[in-house]
Write an enzyme that holds these catalytic residues in place. Structure first.
Site, PDB file in Angstrom:
ATOM      1  N   LYS A 163      38.104  37.783  40.809  1.00  0.00           N
ATOM      2  CA  LYS A 163      36.513  37.154  41.464  1.00  0.00           C
ATOM      3  C   LYS A 163      35.711  38.849  41.337  1.00  0.00           C
ATOM      4  O   LYS A 163      36.988  39.778  41.083  1.00  0.00           O
ATOM      5  CB  LYS A 163      36.831  36.133  43.363  1.00  0.00           C
ATOM      6  N   ARG A 216      35.739  29.362  57.668  1.00  0.00           N
ATOM      7  CA  ARG A 216      34.579  29.955  56.719  1.00  0.00           C
ATOM      8  C   ARG A 216      34.687  28.826  55.782  1.00  0.00           C
ATOM      9  O   ARG A 216      34.469  27.789  56.567  1.00  0.00           O
ATOM     10  CB  ARG A 216      35.421  30.976  55.840  1.00  0.00           C
ATOM     11  N   TYR A 242      17.603  65.225  49.945  1.00  0.00           N
ATOM     12  CA  TYR A 242      15.853  64.963  50.976  1.00  0.00           C
ATOM     13  C   TYR A 242      16.537  65.041  52.498  1.00  0.00           C
ATOM     14  O   TYR A 242      17.953  65.229  52.401  1.00  0.00           O
ATOM     15  CB  TYR A 242      16.158  63.727  50.761  1.00  0.00           C
ATOM     16  N   MET A 289      19.813  58.989  44.892  1.00  0.00           N
ATOM     17  CA  MET A 289      20.179  57.808  43.322  1.00  0.00           C
ATOM     18  C   MET A 289      20.628  58.343  42.980  1.00  0.00           C
ATOM     19  O   MET A 289      21.610  57.283  42.152  1.00  0.00           O
ATOM     20  CB  MET A 289      18.146  57.128  43.355  1.00  0.00           C
TER      21      MET A 289
HETATM   22  C1  LIG Z   1      39.722  37.001  47.910  1.00  0.00           C
HETATM   23  C2  LIG Z   1      40.710  36.247  48.177  1.00  0.00           C
HETATM   24  C3  LIG Z   1      42.245  36.279  48.504  1.00  0.00           C
HETATM   25  C4  LIG Z   1      43.293  37.443  48.450  1.00  0.00           C
HETATM   26  O1  LIG Z   1      42.558  38.575  49.344  1.00  0.00           O
HETATM   27  P1  LIG Z   1      43.486  39.855  48.939  1.00  0.00           P
HETATM   28  O2  LIG Z   1      43.191  40.358  50.443  1.00  0.00           O
HETATM   29  O3  LIG Z   1      42.781  40.522  48.088  1.00  0.00           O
HETATM   30  O4  LIG Z   1      44.686  39.647  48.705  1.00  0.00           O
HETATM   31  C5  LIG Z   1      42.979  34.875  48.629  1.00  0.00           C
HETATM   32  N1  LIG Z   1      42.122  33.834  48.440  1.00  0.00           N
HETATM   33  C6  LIG Z   1      40.982  33.771  49.216  1.00  0.00           C
HETATM   34  C7  LIG Z   1      40.616  32.222  48.957  1.00  0.00           C
HETATM   35  C8  LIG Z   1      40.084  34.335  48.823  1.00  0.00           C
HETATM   36  O5  LIG Z   1      38.829  34.880  48.627  1.00  0.00           O
END
Ligand SMILES: *Cc1c(COP(=O)(O)O)cnc(C)c1O
Length: 379
Positions: free
Chosen positions: A43, A141, A272, A320
């Protein structure tokens, strides 16, 4: 981010070490054991490493399971020819359900609405759809609450074409090897898995990198690994220092170049707001990198970079597209010299954990910022 002409290459380049990605996958596979499957979390463009390229590197190391957040990512990943199972973790919007069939993606579900849409599509397609159910056993969550599980299971028969293939949950504190929360939560998760597999066995997965490293008894059938595959420990520098045996290898580096050097007198305000004023005659390197490139403003007067293998402090506000480094103690610097923001130069190394400490965040965020805001190269 994208350069249209080869010679229009940016000063700022993120480099991804393909062999580090493969090596980390193999090390983690060895660590959790051959019979436990790894879902590589790709992801957020593989935590800034580039989803398509990174998934291909993990596949070369034997990976056959990938996790993405949204269906858009799953469609892209499948379209590039990635084999194996692709999990979509965050659900989908009505009318997207057909994509799970067209691109052979596995949905994670946590609402009856999603079950209904998938069920209708399954009937239409004349194809069974295997889903994984997310249960919130303590993360607070995504997921149904354990108290809703019985009802959910009893409703399954109302969704023709859907089969329950897996039960997943997620740990909030697995990066803390000392916390008792993880094993306590695991007990509840095991209950949930047992209840869910009364009709047919389900695949169980709850462990992230922290759990796989520090609570190996929670690995179940599959682990979902992110940060460890990119070469970092979820508890930062502490985890790296305490790591025994073969350490994971950071895969990302980030470099820029010096665009100007000048010597300014004592009492000169820099950038700045003049938040830095020189106390003596100071030699300054101007660097063409700033918060638009993920080198965030919070690193102003805190960050460091490597020039000629030595550490140089960032002085004044980060702009920036520009920032300044104090190179008074580093002789022989010239415009065009390479500057390492993340990675090694000579005997010195700056890690994403170190940068994260300066920014009061975690390595995950640093990797996403650098990787997703700059050109990436693979070696
Ligand atoms: C991102 C994620 C992981 C991986 O977590 P890490 O700490 O990067 O290994 C596992 N399970 C879910 C549901 C996630 O969103």
């Amino acid at each position: 981010m994208i350069h249209s002409h080869p010679s229009s290459r940016s000063f700022n380049q993120v480099c991804i070490d393909s062999s580090a990605l493969r090596e980390n996958f193999s090390k983690m596979q060895q660590r959790v054991g051959r019979d436990i499957r790894i879902m590589a979390m790709v992801k957020a463009d593989a935590y800034g490493h580039g989803m398509v390229q990174t998934a291909a590197r993990f596949a070369e190391a034997g990976c056959d399971c990938f996790g993405v957040a949204e269906i858009e990512e799953g469609v892209e990943l499948r379209s590039t020819g990635i084999q194996g199972q692709i999990f979509v973790l965050l659900g989908f919007q009505p009318s997207q359900e057909q994509l799970f069939f067209d691109y052979n993606l596995t949905p994670v579900v946590f609402t009856y609405e999603a079950m209904d849409l998938l069920s209708q599509a399954a009937v239409r397609n004349g194809k069974e759809m295997a889903v994984h159910l997310k249960v919130d056993c303590g993360m607070g969550r995504l997921g149904i609450m354990p108290a809703e599980l019985q009802n959910f299971l009893s409703q399954l028969e109302n969704f023709p074409g859907i089969s329950l293939a897996g039960i997943m949950s997620h740990f909030p504190l697995a990066d803390d090897a000392q916390s008792t929360h993880t094993l306590a939560m695991y007990q509840q998760y095991k209950e949930v898995c047992m209840q869910s597999s009364q009709q047919a066995p389900v695949l169980c997965h709850i462990a992230n990198s922290g759990a796989a490293l520090y609570f190996p008894t929670t690995c179940c059938d599959m682990v979902r690994l992110g940060i460890s595959l990119y070469g970092y420990y979820p508890d930062g520098t502490k985890g790296t220092q305490q790591a025994r045996e073969e350490k994971l290898v950071p895969a990302m580096s980030f470099t820029t170049q010096v665009v100007q050097i000048k010597t300014v007198p004592e009492a000169t305000g820099i950038s700045y707001g003049h938040t830095f004023v020189t106390e003596k005659k100071t030699k300054v390197a101007v660097l063409p990198v700033g918060y638009a490139d993920g080198f965030l403003r919070s690193l102003s007067n805190r960050g460091q970079v490597l020039i000629k293998g030595r550490r140089a402090r960032i002085i004044g506000r980060i702009c920036m597209n520009l920032c300044m480094a104090d190179i008074s103690e580093i002789p022989g610097v010239e415009p065009g010299d390479p500057v390492v923001i993340l990675g090694s130069q000579g005997a010195e190394t700056i890690t994403a954990d170190e940068i994260a400490e300066w920014m009061e965040t975690i390595s995950y965020e640093v990797l996403c910022l650098f990787g997703n805001n700059n050109n990436r190269n693979y070696k």
